[in-house]
Scaffold this active site. Structure first.
Site, PDB file in Angstrom:
ATOM      1  CB  CYS A   1     -83.194  29.046  22.552  1.00 43.72           C
ATOM      2  SG  CYS A   1     -82.602  28.868  20.859  1.00 43.72           S
TER       3      CYS A   1
ATOM      4  CG  HIS B   1     -83.095  34.040  22.487  1.00 42.34           C
ATOM      5  ND1 HIS B   1     -84.387  34.439  22.765  1.00 42.34           N
ATOM      6  CD2 HIS B   1     -83.176  32.711  22.225  1.00 42.34           C
ATOM      7  CE1 HIS B   1     -85.202  33.405  22.671  1.00 42.34           C
ATOM      8  NE2 HIS B   1     -84.500  32.336  22.351  1.00 42.34           N
TER       9      HIS B   1
END
Length: 211
Positions: free
Chosen positions: A182, A166
């Site tokens: 992440c 992301h």
């Protein structure tokens, strides 16, 4: 030591303790800060509400997006992440790959595996998973997508895991190990990657450095 002397020392100690308490209670008096080891920071490694526009990319230095030589037996389009090196590669074929600088999971939150891109989202909402909320219950339960959202401009969801590739509203964290697992890119870079990576793309995560 006489009884009178002992009594006097106790009075002095008590007065000193009261004075310290009084000083700490006054406005403008610096409060002692806990050691860095016990200070909690947001797992996401970003500041909700901080704004970074979609156009921000890494344009200089080793983490700038660029075409590089890259040996791989994987077909073109495959995404390969080398966490230890802080790079994400999109295989182009002919011994080349498009390389992006990334931020990765901090110590204890690194992982490796083989997944596929199972979902894509523009300006995604952020819902911290239960494990994160358990560690840090002060985090918001939900934050709508937008320039102030820690998830950034785009997100690629990895299989059935809670992990994503992301964007970030703190591009200065690219190249650092700061997240809860992440992988983050500057908003301009994740927007570029988003257009190149379709649903179902194979993603290989390697934690160890390559030889």
């Amino acid at each position: 030591m006489t009884i009178a002397t002992t009594f006097s020392l106790r009075l002095l100690r008590g007065a000193a303790g009261l004075a310290a308490l009084f000083a700490l209670s006054q406005p403008g008096v610096a409060q002692p800060r806990p050691p860095a080891a016990v200070q909690q920071t947001m797992d996401i490694g970003d500041e909700p509400g901080r704004v970074s526009t979609e156009e921000v990319s890494i344009t200089e230095g080793p983490f700038a997006r660029q075409m590089v030589l890259f040996r791989s037996n994987e077909p073109p389009g495959t995404v390969i992440i080398h966490s230890a090196e802080r790079f994400l590669y999109v295989v182009q074929g002919n011994g080349r790959a498009l390389r992006y600088g990334i931020g990765v999971g901090r110590e204890g939150f690194q992982w490796s595996g083989l997944v596929q891109v199972s979902r894509k989202a523009e300006w995604p909402d952020w819902r911290p998973p239960p494990e994160m909320l358990q560690r840090q219950p002060y985090l918001p339960r939900f934050m709508a997508g937008g320039p102030g959202n820690p998830m950034g401009a785009r997100a690629l969801y990895l299989g059935s895991t809670v992990f994503r590739i992301h964007g970030t509203n703190q591009p200065e964290t690219i190249g650092e190990a700061i997240s809860s697992g992440c992988f983050r890119l500057a908003n301009g870079d994740i927007a570029d990657l988003y257009e190149r990576v379709p649903l179902g793309t194979k993603v290989i995560i390697r934690h160890q450095a390559t030889l």
